[in-house]
Design a protein around this motif. Sequence first.
Motif, PDB file in Angstrom:
ATOM      1  N   PHE A 150       0.827  -1.209   0.000  1.00 37.88           N
ATOM      2  CA  PHE A 150       0.000   0.000   0.000  1.00 37.88           C
ATOM      3  C   PHE A 150       0.860   1.258   0.000  1.00 37.88           C
ATOM      4  N   HIS A 151       2.083   1.161   0.514  1.00 43.56           N
ATOM      5  CA  HIS A 151       2.946   2.333   0.636  1.00 43.56           C
ATOM      6  C   HIS A 151       3.959   2.461  -0.501  1.00 43.56           C
ATOM      7  N   PHE A 152       3.805   1.645  -1.557  1.00 41.21           N
ATOM      8  CA  PHE A 152       4.576   1.897  -2.769  1.00 41.21           C
ATOM      9  C   PHE A 152       4.019   3.153  -3.434  1.00 41.21           C
ATOM     10  N   GLU A 153       4.887   4.075  -3.802  1.00 46.05           N
ATOM     11  CA  GLU A 153       4.414   5.333  -4.394  1.00 46.05           C
ATOM     12  C   GLU A 153       3.746   5.103  -5.740  1.00 46.05           C
ATOM     13  N   GLU A 154       4.260   4.159  -6.524  1.00 43.62           N
ATOM     14  CA  GLU A 154       3.652   3.843  -7.810  1.00 43.62           C
ATOM     15  C   GLU A 154       2.620   2.737  -7.610  1.00 43.62           C
ATOM     16  N   LYS A 155       1.392   2.991  -8.082  1.00 37.64           N
ATOM     17  CA  LYS A 155       0.291   2.051  -7.887  1.00 37.64           C
ATOM     18  C   LYS A 155      -0.043   1.386  -9.225  1.00 37.64           C
ATOM     19  N   PRO A 157      -0.644  -2.916 -10.939  1.00 34.02           N
ATOM     20  CA  PRO A 157      -0.509  -4.366 -10.750  1.00 34.02           C
ATOM     21  C   PRO A 157       0.844  -4.910 -11.200  1.00 34.02           C
ATOM     22  N   SER A 158       1.445  -4.303 -12.232  1.00 31.91           N
ATOM     23  CA  SER A 158       2.729  -4.801 -12.725  1.00 31.91           C
ATOM     24  C   SER A 158       3.824  -4.667 -11.680  1.00 31.91           C
ATOM     25  N   ILE A 159       3.694  -3.671 -10.791  1.00 33.92           N
ATOM     26  CA  ILE A 159       4.663  -3.485  -9.723  1.00 33.92           C
ATOM     27  C   ILE A 159       4.548  -4.627  -8.715  1.00 33.92           C
ATOM     28  N   ILE A 160       3.310  -4.995  -8.390  1.00 31.83           N
ATOM     29  CA  ILE A 160       3.084  -6.126  -7.487  1.00 31.83           C
ATOM     30  C   ILE A 160       3.629  -7.404  -8.112  1.00 31.83           C
ATOM     31  N   GLU A 161       3.377  -7.585  -9.401  1.00 29.22           N
ATOM     32  CA  GLU A 161       3.868  -8.772 -10.107  1.00 29.22           C
ATOM     33  C   GLU A 161       5.389  -8.860 -10.038  1.00 29.22           C
ATOM     34  N   HIS A 162       6.054  -7.739 -10.277  1.00 24.45           N
ATOM     35  CA  HIS A 162       7.518  -7.723 -10.319  1.00 24.45           C
ATOM     36  C   HIS A 162       8.133  -7.894  -8.934  1.00 24.45           C
ATOM     37  N   ILE A 163       7.637  -7.145  -7.956  1.00 25.14           N
ATOM     38  CA  ILE A 163       8.266  -7.136  -6.639  1.00 25.14           C
ATOM     39  C   ILE A 163       7.903  -8.376  -5.821  1.00 25.14           C
ATOM     40  N   CYS A 164       6.645  -8.816  -5.922  1.00 26.57           N
ATOM     41  CA  CYS A 164       6.210  -9.965  -5.125  1.00 26.57           C
ATOM     42  C   CYS A 164       6.433 -11.291  -5.834  1.00 26.57           C
ATOM     43  N   LYS A 165       6.793 -11.245  -7.120  1.00 24.20           N
ATOM     44  CA  LYS A 165       7.037 -12.444  -7.927  1.00 24.20           C
ATOM     45  C   LYS A 165       5.807 -13.350  -7.958  1.00 24.20           C
ATOM     46  N   VAL A 166       4.699 -12.763  -8.365  1.00 30.93           N
ATOM     47  CA  VAL A 166       3.465 -13.519  -8.555  1.00 30.93           C
ATOM     48  C   VAL A 166       3.072 -13.442 -10.023  1.00 30.93           C
ATOM     49  N   SER A 167       2.099 -14.249 -10.413  1.00 28.41           N
ATOM     50  CA  SER A 167       1.640 -14.220 -11.792  1.00 28.41           C
ATOM     51  C   SER A 167       0.908 -12.921 -12.079  1.00 28.41           C
ATOM     52  N   SER A 168       0.763 -12.606 -13.357  1.00 32.79           N
ATOM     53  CA  SER A 168       0.041 -11.396 -13.750  1.00 32.79           C
ATOM     54  C   SER A 168      -1.399 -11.434 -13.253  1.00 32.79           C
ATOM     55  N   GLU A 169      -2.028 -12.599 -13.356  1.00 32.91           N
ATOM     56  CA  GLU A 169      -3.414 -12.743 -12.902  1.00 32.91           C
ATOM     57  C   GLU A 169      -3.522 -12.514 -11.398  1.00 32.91           C
ATOM     58  N   ALA A 170      -2.601 -13.097 -10.629  1.00 30.44           N
ATOM     59  CA  ALA A 170      -2.619 -12.919  -9.177  1.00 30.44           C
ATOM     60  C   ALA A 170      -2.386 -11.459  -8.807  1.00 30.44           C
ATOM     61  N   ALA A 171      -1.464 -10.791  -9.523  1.00 36.17           N
ATOM     62  CA  ALA A 171      -1.169  -9.388  -9.247  1.00 36.17           C
ATOM     63  C   ALA A 171      -2.395  -8.511  -9.491  1.00 36.17           C
ATOM     64  N   GLN A 172      -3.121  -8.783 -10.565  1.00 34.60           N
ATOM     65  CA  GLN A 172      -4.352  -8.044 -10.856  1.00 34.60           C
ATOM     66  C   GLN A 172      -5.370  -8.229  -9.738  1.00 34.60           C
ATOM     67  N   ASN A 173      -5.534  -9.460  -9.280  1.00 29.63           N
ATOM     68  CA  ASN A 173      -6.503  -9.747  -8.226  1.00 29.63           C
ATOM     69  C   ASN A 173      -6.107  -9.093  -6.907  1.00 29.63           C
ATOM     70  N   ILE A 174      -4.825  -9.143  -6.578  1.00 28.94           N
ATOM     71  CA  ILE A 174      -4.334  -8.515  -5.348  1.00 28.94           C
ATOM     72  C   ILE A 174      -4.554  -7.014  -5.402  1.00 28.94           C
ATOM     73  N   PHE A 175      -4.260  -6.415  -6.550  1.00 24.16           N
ATOM     74  CA  PHE A 175      -4.423  -4.965  -6.718  1.00 24.16           C
ATOM     75  C   PHE A 175      -5.886  -4.560  -6.546  1.00 24.16           C
ATOM     76  N   ARG A 176      -6.781  -5.285  -7.206  1.00 21.48           N
ATOM     77  CA  ARG A 176      -8.213  -4.970  -7.100  1.00 21.48           C
ATOM     78  C   ARG A 176      -8.713  -5.147  -5.673  1.00 21.48           C
ATOM     79  N   PHE A 177      -8.318  -6.215  -5.047  1.00 21.39           N
ATOM     80  CA  PHE A 177      -8.765  -6.488  -3.681  1.00 21.39           C
ATOM     81  C   PHE A 177      -8.294  -5.397  -2.726  1.00 21.39           C
ATOM     82  N   LEU A 178      -7.025  -5.007  -2.853  1.00 26.58           N
ATOM     83  CA  LEU A 178      -6.453  -4.009  -1.954  1.00 26.58           C
ATOM     84  C   LEU A 178      -7.155  -2.665  -2.087  1.00 26.58           C
TER      85      LEU A 178
END
Length: 354
Positions: A150-155, A157-178
Amino acid sequence: MKTYRPNFKLAEEKAIEFIGYLDKKELPIKLMKFKKVFNNLEIKTYSWYSKKMGLSIEKVCEDLGSEDGCCVYNDLNGKYRIYYNDTIENEGRKRWTLAHELGHYALKHHEMYGQNIMQRNSISNENYEAFEKEANCFARNLIAPPHVIFHFEEKDPSIIEHICKVSSEAAQNIFRFLYKGVREYGIGYSKDYAEKLGFKDFIHQVNNRYFCKNCRVHYTIEKPSYCSCCGNKALTKTIYKFGDEFEMKYPAVVVVDFNGRAKSCPCCQNEELDYEGNYCNVCSTYLVNECADVYDDNPFGDQGILVESCGTKLSGNARYCHKCGNPSRFMNAGHLKAWNYTPIEIDELDEIPF
């Protein structure tokens, strides 16, 4: 058997508890570390199981009841073994599977329901779905802790995918949920709490990482105007870490303490500097790397106009001040060579003019 209702709060708390077991607080979470944390947990691959049992991967999937992974509980010794399909090419999917199965382990679903392996055909659909939702909640909070991302300045899903090493689909879902929770339910995430979890330095690094296209170096520094390596002004802010891909052309740093003072003299290598004062007591070299004065070039041959130092203390490898662009004291004194410095090689056969 009564119907079980998913306890999402417990799943979130357990994920935070697991993060607390890790020494380094950074993303991506090193999931394999948990098999060293808990003495009743093993993590094995489908390939290992295939070789041990003499089965094809397809048969392993059939035996274990999943193409991705499962968690098996031995009620005789109270130990767990997680299997995951290492032959799947999508690394993000494998990480999610492992985090999900860790959720079953953390929440003790097997012991709660009296099953050695959680399969849809062995328990009621309602309870199976409830356990799956809890395990997914645990996985999401473990692999992409919302108090941190939540405290990453850039918001994005691709950032979540890259930093957390999850799939693109998972990153999209995490972003929407958050951000759905933030917008629709007013859920907030305190930066103080993220720092309490141990992620202060990591968040700072993510939000203050820059890349210089001129000397091709990355570094973490707050709001630089100039590259501290080559003095270039065109810097790119990026969450991606480029530096490991490039061969750095400049020599090693001068090691400094928290006050920017060299731990050994960069000129005479004197290491007995445990006294107050910023000059070497052997050769009188100034020991602090900071922004230095500089004279503008003058086409008429005079000294030029003095550009005064802004007084910023600099890191041990800084050739230039990241705030005003002036050269550093270590650069001016010759303790640091230019980033693109190349020693002149003299052929042994050439005549030396002296």
